[in-house]
Design an enzyme around this catalytic site. Structure first.
Site, PDB file in Angstrom:
ATOM      1  N   LYS B  60     -52.685  -9.731  -8.957  1.00 18.64           N
ATOM      2  CA  LYS B  60     -52.628  -9.670  -7.490  1.00 18.64           C
ATOM      3  C   LYS B  60     -51.554  -8.724  -6.966  1.00 18.64           C
ATOM      4  CE  LYS B  60     -55.626 -12.986  -6.131  1.00 18.64           C
ATOM      5  NZ  LYS B  60     -56.668 -12.787  -5.105  1.00 18.64           N
ATOM      6  N   SER B  85     -54.046 -19.461  -2.618  1.00 25.77           N
ATOM      7  CA  SER B  85     -53.778 -20.565  -3.543  1.00 25.77           C
ATOM      8  C   SER B  85     -52.546 -20.279  -4.370  1.00 25.77           C
ATOM      9  CB  SER B  85     -54.970 -20.783  -4.462  1.00 25.77           C
ATOM     10  OG  SER B  85     -55.082 -19.704  -5.360  1.00 25.77           O
TER      11      SER B  85
END
Lengths: 330, 330
Positions: B60, B85
């Site tokens: 990410k 999340s």
């Protein structure tokens, strides 16, 4: 009469470079990881040489592969024998399988499950021994007599030392700016090879051994100027319970700058950091270099203040997950 | 009146190459690991791209870093906001810290502890939300209004997709001979970037998505030819519960060759193999690619028989050790 030149040490940069040529197509060139979080915690730039990703999950395959491939066909035919807490055993089994010869392994009853499974996975024949070094050696020599196979000692062997030294050839190519390398010490095969190669490439580089307090024979040996063995050892690091041999001691005496001893709880904390931050499974013996660089005895010693770029050898990753989790919870 | 050319997809090989230039000095070029044991088990040559070793422990950071560095100074000044999340949240926090701007993160109450700790470690400001996507989005938009910060969606954003696509630039340089790449699919940001870059470099390469049975919206969407969302999801893979967005769906529709769905127990078995054989800590979402390549639906499908060299993206390693151990014992 010809006078043979007596080699002072069991290995040197040429034997290590030859070993590298011999094993290069069989080993993994392991990556070097780094972490800004761990750099911040330690106050240095740390470079982790990940031998946990080596075949068999530990650096041992380098030496075993070099030794097995060095045997001539007649020697090799009857197979190889060793006694080991596990990583050398698995490595030797794998190297023997590559060469198509049998490997007989005397394994102490308390060896970690995952290490014994590795031996079996690679086709090694397990022969159980008691946990003492005496029992391990006597079981191995009995097998030796019965099979005619070649004994390959886990560390007190020039071919093994040369194989382990190939780590430095890779590491100093990957990170040429290292000021020092911290290496786990047990029988001394790994650190002997690493030190001989690294100091030949860069004489200014410093080599530090990391050792558990409960098996501090290397620290005691360095202090006494001769090999000291211990009546018993007590440490979570199952791979660091062996004593220096007559081939590794002279290298440790002459090429290892110092020994840092750490407590088991520091080793366990280092395993946790390896798992949580590096995302790497590391066995206790493998984590001891990180424990050493974070220890107060290293941090507060002015001798090491200018070691800014520190290589750390994560020597192996064979740890049962349940054992890891139990050690974290204590 | 000028007619603007409508770009068909949210990213392309040029935006991905630009992203790579922008982020290259900030990211880790992650290593590719391989294992003969896992090759033997799978019957293929597997190449594991270890994004678990990326900064923040997941891929990410590539997208977040590209997005944050793409903002102009005025946009950036008030900071960035997202809901996640965990892995995008930590990545965005780190990218924002690099740029010296605040990051506001709406985190669902059930996010894994280690992921929330990562957000805090990198200086992100945590604002808790309920677990539903609705609650996460509404908390994020409230923060947005209060702070004037820029919302950076976890995946439905061209800058994010371009950043994730940089994985393919590295991977196809590291292993040019890949026949296919298996990629976890959730919101589709990762696989969109990976597919666009990889198929631009090698149009013959095949891209397979791996998805949990309990969150199989991508498989359903591909079958229906339109975005399908689910009333609820149920999977151990906490990173794979999001649904495709309007920017990722066209890429998934046009560039993803198939979707393999796997059961949670297959994911857990893959996590175990990653730990025991690769020596790598992998979260459930990260292990799904290995689960897919070992699944019968992949093995027995004649379409994939000639995929001999398989790239697998180990997308992240943020898993609490206790959770890992508990899942193994079940």
């Amino acid at each position: 009469m010809e006078v043979k030149e007596v080699k002072k040490y069991a290995a040197d940069i040429s034997s290590i470079k030859e070993a590298h040529k011999r094993i290069n197509s069989y080993i993994h060139k392991t990556p070097v990881l780094s972490s800004e979080s761990l750099n911040a915690i330690s106050g240095r730039s740390l470079f982790f040489k990940c031998e946990c990703f080596q075949k068999g999950g530990a650096f041992k395959f380098r030496g075993a592969c070099n030794a097995v491939l060095s045997l001539d066909d007649d020697q090799a035919a009857k197979g190889v024998v060793t006694h080991s807490s596990g990583n050398h055993a698995a490595a030797l089994s794998l190297a023997a399988r590559l060469r198509g010869i049998p490997a007989y392994i005397a394994v102490p009853k308390n060896a970690p499950k995952c290490k014994v499974e590795n031996v079996m996975r690679y086709g090694g024949q397990v022969i159980w021994s008691e946990v003492t070094m005496q029992s391990r050696e006597s079981v191995a020599s009995k097998v030796l007599q019965e099979t005619g196979a070649v004994l390959l000692h886990p560390y007190n062997d020039g071919r093994i030392i040369s194989g382990q030294g190939t780590i430095s050839l890779e590491l100093l190519e990957q990170v040429p700016q290292l000021d020092c390398i911290i290496v786990p010490i047990s029988g001394g095969g790994l650190i002997s090879g690493v030190a001989l190669a690294a100091k030949s490439i860069n004489p200014a580089i410093r080599i530090l051994a990391a050792e558990p307090v409960g098996a501090n024979d290397a620290a005691q040996s360095k202090a006494a100027g001769r090999i000291i063995t211990l009546p018993e050892t007590s440490t979570v690091a199952d791979g660091l319970r062996a004593f220096l041999g007559d081939l590794t001691w002279p290298v440790v005496r002459d090429f290892v700058d110092d020994v840092i001893t750490v407590e088991d709880k520091q080793i366990i904390e280092a395993m946790r950091l390896c798992y949580e931050i590096l995302k790497v499974a590391i066995e206790p013996s493998g984590a001891i270099g990180l424990a050493a660089v974070l220890s107060n005895s290293f941090r507060n010693n002015p001798t090491w203040q200018d070691c800014k770029n520190v290589g750390i050898i994560l020597s192996g990753g064979n740890v049962d997950l349940g054992v890891l989790w139990d050690s974290f919870r204590k």
